[in-house]
Design a protein around this motif. Structure first.
Motif, PDB file in Angstrom:
ATOM      1  N   TRP A 171       0.858  -1.196   0.000  1.00  0.00           N
ATOM      2  CA  TRP A 171       0.000   0.000   0.000  1.00  0.00           C
ATOM      3  C   TRP A 171       0.887   1.236   0.000  1.00  0.00           C
ATOM      4  CZ3 TRP A 171      -0.491   4.191   3.267  1.00  0.00           C
ATOM      5  CH2 TRP A 171      -1.618   4.998   3.074  1.00  0.00           C
ATOM      6  N   SER A 221       2.585   3.133  -3.166  1.00  0.00           N
ATOM      7  CA  SER A 221       1.660   3.966  -3.960  1.00  0.00           C
ATOM      8  C   SER A 221       0.241   3.604  -3.563  1.00  0.00           C
ATOM      9  CB  SER A 221       1.838   3.831  -5.475  1.00  0.00           C
ATOM     10  OG  SER A 221       2.714   4.828  -5.951  1.00  0.00           O
ATOM     11  N   PRO A 222      -0.292   4.290  -2.563  1.00  0.00           N
ATOM     12  CA  PRO A 222      -1.628   3.958  -2.064  1.00  0.00           C
ATOM     13  C   PRO A 222      -2.705   3.936  -3.146  1.00  0.00           C
ATOM     14  CG  PRO A 222      -0.538   5.501  -0.571  1.00  0.00           C
ATOM     15  CD  PRO A 222       0.369   5.356  -1.755  1.00  0.00           C
ATOM     16  N   ALA A 223      -2.578   4.815  -4.150  1.00  0.00           N
ATOM     17  CA  ALA A 223      -3.591   4.851  -5.202  1.00  0.00           C
ATOM     18  C   ALA A 223      -3.616   3.541  -5.980  1.00  0.00           C
ATOM     19  CB  ALA A 223      -3.335   6.016  -6.153  1.00  0.00           C
ATOM     20  N   CYS A 224      -2.452   2.942  -6.171  1.00  0.00           N
ATOM     21  CA  CYS A 224      -2.355   1.683  -6.925  1.00  0.00           C
ATOM     22  C   CYS A 224      -3.143   0.586  -6.223  1.00  0.00           C
ATOM     23  CB  CYS A 224      -0.881   1.309  -7.086  1.00  0.00           C
ATOM     24  SG  CYS A 224      -0.589  -0.201  -7.998  1.00  0.00           S
ATOM     25  N   GLU A 237      -5.568   1.099  -3.632  1.00  0.00           N
ATOM     26  CA  GLU A 237      -6.966   1.433  -3.341  1.00  0.00           C
ATOM     27  C   GLU A 237      -7.834   1.471  -4.594  1.00  0.00           C
ATOM     28  OE1 GLU A 237      -7.743   4.459  -0.458  1.00  0.00           O
ATOM     29  OE2 GLU A 237      -6.140   3.785   0.860  1.00  0.00           O
ATOM     30  N   LEU A 238      -7.261   1.933  -5.698  1.00  0.00           N
ATOM     31  CA  LEU A 238      -8.039   1.940  -6.937  1.00  0.00           C
ATOM     32  C   LEU A 238      -8.335   0.497  -7.375  1.00  0.00           C
ATOM     33  CD1 LEU A 238      -9.227   4.007  -8.955  1.00  0.00           C
ATOM     34  CD2 LEU A 238      -7.234   3.620 -10.377  1.00  0.00           C
ATOM     35  N   THR A 266      -8.628  -2.210  -5.389  1.00  0.00           N
ATOM     36  CA  THR A 266      -9.670  -2.760  -4.523  1.00  0.00           C
ATOM     37  C   THR A 266     -11.040  -2.227  -4.946  1.00  0.00           C
ATOM     38  OG1 THR A 266      -8.073  -2.717  -2.710  1.00  0.00           O
ATOM     39  CG2 THR A 266     -10.376  -3.051  -2.116  1.00  0.00           C
ATOM     40  N   HIS A 267     -11.064  -0.931  -5.234  1.00  0.00           N
ATOM     41  CA  HIS A 267     -12.326  -0.286  -5.566  1.00  0.00           C
ATOM     42  C   HIS A 267     -12.900  -0.802  -6.889  1.00  0.00           C
ATOM     43  CE1 HIS A 267     -15.067   2.882  -4.310  1.00  0.00           C
ATOM     44  NE2 HIS A 267     -15.278   3.104  -5.597  1.00  0.00           N
ATOM     45  N   ASP A 316     -14.224  -4.222  -6.574  1.00  0.00           N
ATOM     46  CA  ASP A 316     -15.558  -4.190  -5.962  1.00  0.00           C
ATOM     47  C   ASP A 316     -16.626  -3.805  -6.999  1.00  0.00           C
ATOM     48  OD1 ASP A 316     -14.761  -5.021  -3.464  1.00  0.00           O
ATOM     49  OD2 ASP A 316     -14.906  -3.057  -2.501  1.00  0.00           O
ATOM     50  N   TRP A 317     -16.280  -2.872  -7.864  1.00  0.00           N
ATOM     51  CA  TRP A 317     -17.193  -2.527  -8.965  1.00  0.00           C
ATOM     52  C   TRP A 317     -17.510  -3.768  -9.807  1.00  0.00           C
ATOM     53  CZ3 TRP A 317     -15.437   2.638 -11.790  1.00  0.00           C
ATOM     54  CH2 TRP A 317     -15.715   3.741 -10.961  1.00  0.00           C
ATOM     55  N   PHE A 370       0.594  -0.932 -12.063  1.00  0.00           N
ATOM     56  CA  PHE A 370      -0.652  -0.242 -11.710  1.00  0.00           C
ATOM     57  C   PHE A 370      -1.691  -0.606 -12.779  1.00  0.00           C
ATOM     58  CE2 PHE A 370      -2.065   4.211 -10.005  1.00  0.00           C
ATOM     59  CZ  PHE A 370      -3.316   3.702  -9.711  1.00  0.00           C
ATOM     60  N   LEU A 405      -5.623   0.968 -13.467  1.00  0.00           N
ATOM     61  CA  LEU A 405      -5.922   2.171 -14.252  1.00  0.00           C
ATOM     62  C   LEU A 405      -6.675   1.840 -15.532  1.00  0.00           C
ATOM     63  CD1 LEU A 405      -2.564   4.165 -13.946  1.00  0.00           C
ATOM     64  CD2 LEU A 405      -4.793   4.881 -13.038  1.00  0.00           C
ATOM     65  N   TRP A 462     -10.226   0.784 -14.816  1.00  0.00           N
ATOM     66  CA  TRP A 462     -10.999   1.958 -14.365  1.00  0.00           C
ATOM     67  C   TRP A 462     -11.413   2.808 -15.569  1.00  0.00           C
ATOM     68  CZ3 TRP A 462      -8.569   7.024 -12.315  1.00  0.00           C
ATOM     69  CH2 TRP A 462      -9.475   7.753 -11.536  1.00  0.00           C
ATOM     70  N   PHE A 463     -10.449   3.063 -16.468  1.00  0.00           N
ATOM     71  CA  PHE A 463     -10.739   3.869 -17.655  1.00  0.00           C
ATOM     72  C   PHE A 463     -11.794   3.182 -18.533  1.00  0.00           C
ATOM     73  CE2 PHE A 463      -6.431   6.358 -17.961  1.00  0.00           C
ATOM     74  CZ  PHE A 463      -6.752   7.008 -16.788  1.00  0.00           C
TER      75      PHE A 463
END
Lengths: 477, 477
Positions: free
Chosen positions: B111, B114-117, B119-120, B122-123, B126-127, B358, B361, B364-365
């Motif tokens: 974590w 790069s926390p964003a790597c 948390e994004l 995990t998020h 979940d999606w 990462f 990304l 997500w995009f």
């Protein structure tokens, strides 16, 4: 663009140019960010909607979230002030090679599924044998060869699996062995060695962490004794992993002495040079790898010190047939004329995953852009800066160097207690001006200064040292 | 630019824009290339210099070799006429997400790195639970969670390792088990199941390939009998892999009936939906996954049918602690405040490799660009085209369909002999106008028409069918 539609080529061009510009700007400005991210756990997620959008969003809104959502949560590995862990290098030609790989969108599991993906990889890995002065047995015109794995963890897993199979009649379990199989590495070796042994079903109790000497390098005598003891107890020694440049302190196991033992005992010798391996490009550092001629396998990460983006580990073996025999399962739907004729390499048989990206492109671009001389100069400059840093630490009575440092990792500490050194690191990292990580050597908390950033110059190293001294003074008064 | 220098930001911009333009043009022209590469083994390597350049080369020369050296050796997975294997989707937003990942150059092992790597990821996973209607137990607010693996092979390996550890007192070998461990899957399952069992040290002799019914789906009764027989012989059944959409013929194992058995027997149930899993985004196809509530783990590849570039496999588990306990080795140099406080996810403990890109990304995009409705429309159109193709085959007295085809893979053959069908495939592929692969079902050579290209439209499918018919007629006369 209505929801759900593909980007048109024009939209892709526009968004793509903007992304390239964003990256170019990032490369120029990366130094201005606090090196380590300052977000708290949960902060990034809190900016994201709980549910995915039912309708597509305009690209402008998506792109805007790069700065809003992503950037606060980035720890800047590409900052010239990043001295933590080991560097994960990047470069323009490498980014472009990776982009081309993504744009082509080929999947190179078989030679037939894109011959260029396989042949370029074989060729560039032969170049690496040349560049690093590796044994000719690792080149594809011998019985060996090279392959790109994602990480050194996967390379070590491939090595231990092949060794396990060779020791157990190729049954993929330990039934063929007399007693439990035993693997050996040093107590300073990377955690991936133990993890690979766990994955391969060797058992946590059957991995021996061999004692090290005062330089944190494996003691060959201790290795020999452990092997003898295990044989006497009815167990089957099968695998030794020697480290060239440990993660903790850059210790170099004495490969030649270890190789004598593995050859006498008939054990597989794997050499993990994940970070330091790149330095073999410079002839003056090759003495650190003396004994490599006897290794069964070797890996290093161009993604650590060779300007090639993660992920890219180069794994070499002396006996490719053993690796292929370990990894190959050939179902009907993968059979094709070239595979069946045995005329080609199918890299799916050289690792665990079936599918694979065209990762040779970035390595090819990097080697051609910099040239071997350019790469050597780049590596030598890192060694020069690290040795300069070490000389400063050495001359300062408040600090001490804690381990040999032949290349680019300096292990040092403030001459005080663990708590002070821990606090020193914390405050330095909180300042955002640099980023360091730590290890523990001889039960003491030690700071690690790893020099390997693509854009790190002497002035960055100097400012880091000044900051370290100033912060230590602040802490001591 | 002198040899060995980094690209300047301006040079990177120029070369980057040109690369984006090259890719945009490639996406427009990909249809014009022969789908399968026509080079002979060795042809690509023959164009490359034997030794790496000592001095760096101008970017213009490197870039020119993309068309000269690379392109002849490409099999065009992104061609709308590529119907082989399973598709490996790509899209504009995905390419840009991958480019951003490369440009940021972060390594998300922890974590903290790069926390964003983290948390994004995990998020977005979940999606996916939301989008696919997966059991709530797979979401991160339960005891489970999702992680991106490179491929389904690695996801299956993670599953079998966790199951092995649960069955053997977490010793990382079989010492804790009564007799040999035994794994089960169908005779039609993907080769990666057997390979994972081999890697995990289960042994080739301890993987049971359970009989299938006339639809090529696992027979639950045969599974139950095999488990009983193994227990009677003193072995320890521990793992079942059910397939949702086999590679060979898109067979769906009866998950609910299999889950009854695994629950009764206390075995780990892994669900491999590598290609077809994406279709669960459409509620009308979810009946194919009935019984998923009881699965311990599930994986599918957004890189196959969900417009996200290779590599991206989404792996979900019901019990994340079991996975972490299986994969975790924590050396001093990776310890950090957030990890030690147990407040965060460190994805390095969710798979074999330590380092990680990462990759969230691009996913997500893609989800944001297309929207869930857009993705559903895209998937439904592929099913519609595949069913249309099936209806044409069905109506043609010279051809027969050979397996159920609920979604996008049609297994069919010309009503003649194996040799003719093999020759038919060879000639079709040699034409360069389309690309098909084959399988063997009931000892017969079967053609596979896999519809999943991002740019494949009805006209491509129609032209493929016309070509197939015309070539068959030519062969028969």
């Amino acid at each position: 663009m209505p929801t759900g539609d593909h980007m048109t080529p024009e939209e892709f061009r526009e968004a793509g140019h903007a992304m390239i510009d964003w990256i170019a700007e990032y490369m120029q400005q990366v130094e201005e960010f606090p090196v380590a991210s300052r977000v708290e756990p949960g902060e990034v997620r809190a900016m994201l909607p709980a549910h995915p959008p039912e309708q597509g969003e305009p690209w402008s809104e998506i792109a805007a979230d790069i700065d809003r959502v992503v950037m606060p949560g980035i720890t800047h590995w590409q900052s010239p002030n990043f001295f933590g862990y080991f560097s994960s290098n990047s470069s323009g030609p490498s980014i472009l090679g990776d982009l081309l790989s993504t744009g082509l969108g080929v999947q190179g599991m078989l030679w037939a599924t894109s011959p260029a993906c396989t042949e370029l990889e074989t060729h560039v890995l032969d170049w690496l044998v040349d560049i690093l002065g590796l044994p000719a047995a690792f080149a594809s015109d011998s019985k060996g060869g090279g392959v790109i794995q994602d990480t050194a963890s996967s390379a070590t897993l491939a090595a231990i699996l092949t060794a396990r199979e060779r020791a157990t009649d190729w049954l993929s379990n330990a039934e063929g062995a007399k007693g439990p199989l035993v693997a050996y590495t040093s107590s300073q070796a990377h955690s991936s060695i133990e993890k690979s042994a766990m994955v391969a079903g060797i058992g946590k109790n059957n991995v021996r962490m061999i004692d090290v000497d005062s330089a944190f390098a494996m003691r060959p005598q201790a290795l020999a004794e452990a092997i003898t003891a295990d044989r006497a107890a009815g167990r089957t020694p099968f695998f030794v992993c020697a480290s060239l440049g440990t993660t903790s302190s850059h210790a170099f196991d004495p490969l030649a002495s270890i190789a004598e033992i593995t050859q006498r005992e008939g054990l597989w010798l794997h050499t993990d040079a994940a970070e330091a391996g790149a330095m073999l490009a410079c002839p003056e550092f090759r003495h650190l790898a003396e004994g490599m001629e006897a290794a069964d396998s070797f890996c290093f990460n161009p993604h650590k010190h060779l300007l090639t983006n993660f992920d890219c580990d180069a794994y070499f073996v002396r006996d490719r047939e053993a690796l292929i025999r370990t990894m190959s399962v050939l179902p009907e739907y993968l059979k094709n004329e070239q595979t069946m004729a045995g005329k080609v390499i199918d890299y799916r048989d050289w690792h665990v995953p079936l599918g694979r990206r065209f990762r040779a492109l970035k390595l090819w671009f990097v080697i051609r852009h910099y040239g071997v001389e350019g790469l050597r100069s780049y590596l030598r400059e890192h060694v020069r800066m690290a040795q300069l840093f070490a000389s400063w630490v050495d001359q300062d009575p408040d600090f001490e160097i804690f381990a040999p440092h032949p290349l680019t990792l300096i292990c040092f500490r403030h001459r005080s207690d663990d708590a002070t050194n821990r606090e020193l690191m914390q405050r330095l990292n909180d300042s955002g001006e640099l980023f360091l990580t730590h290890t523990v050597l001889n039960d003491q908390f030690i700071l690690r200064m790893a020099i390997g950033g693509a854009k790190t110059t002497e002035s960055h190293v100097q400012r880091a040292w000044e900051k370290i001294r100033a912060m230590a003074t602040e802490l001591s008064t």
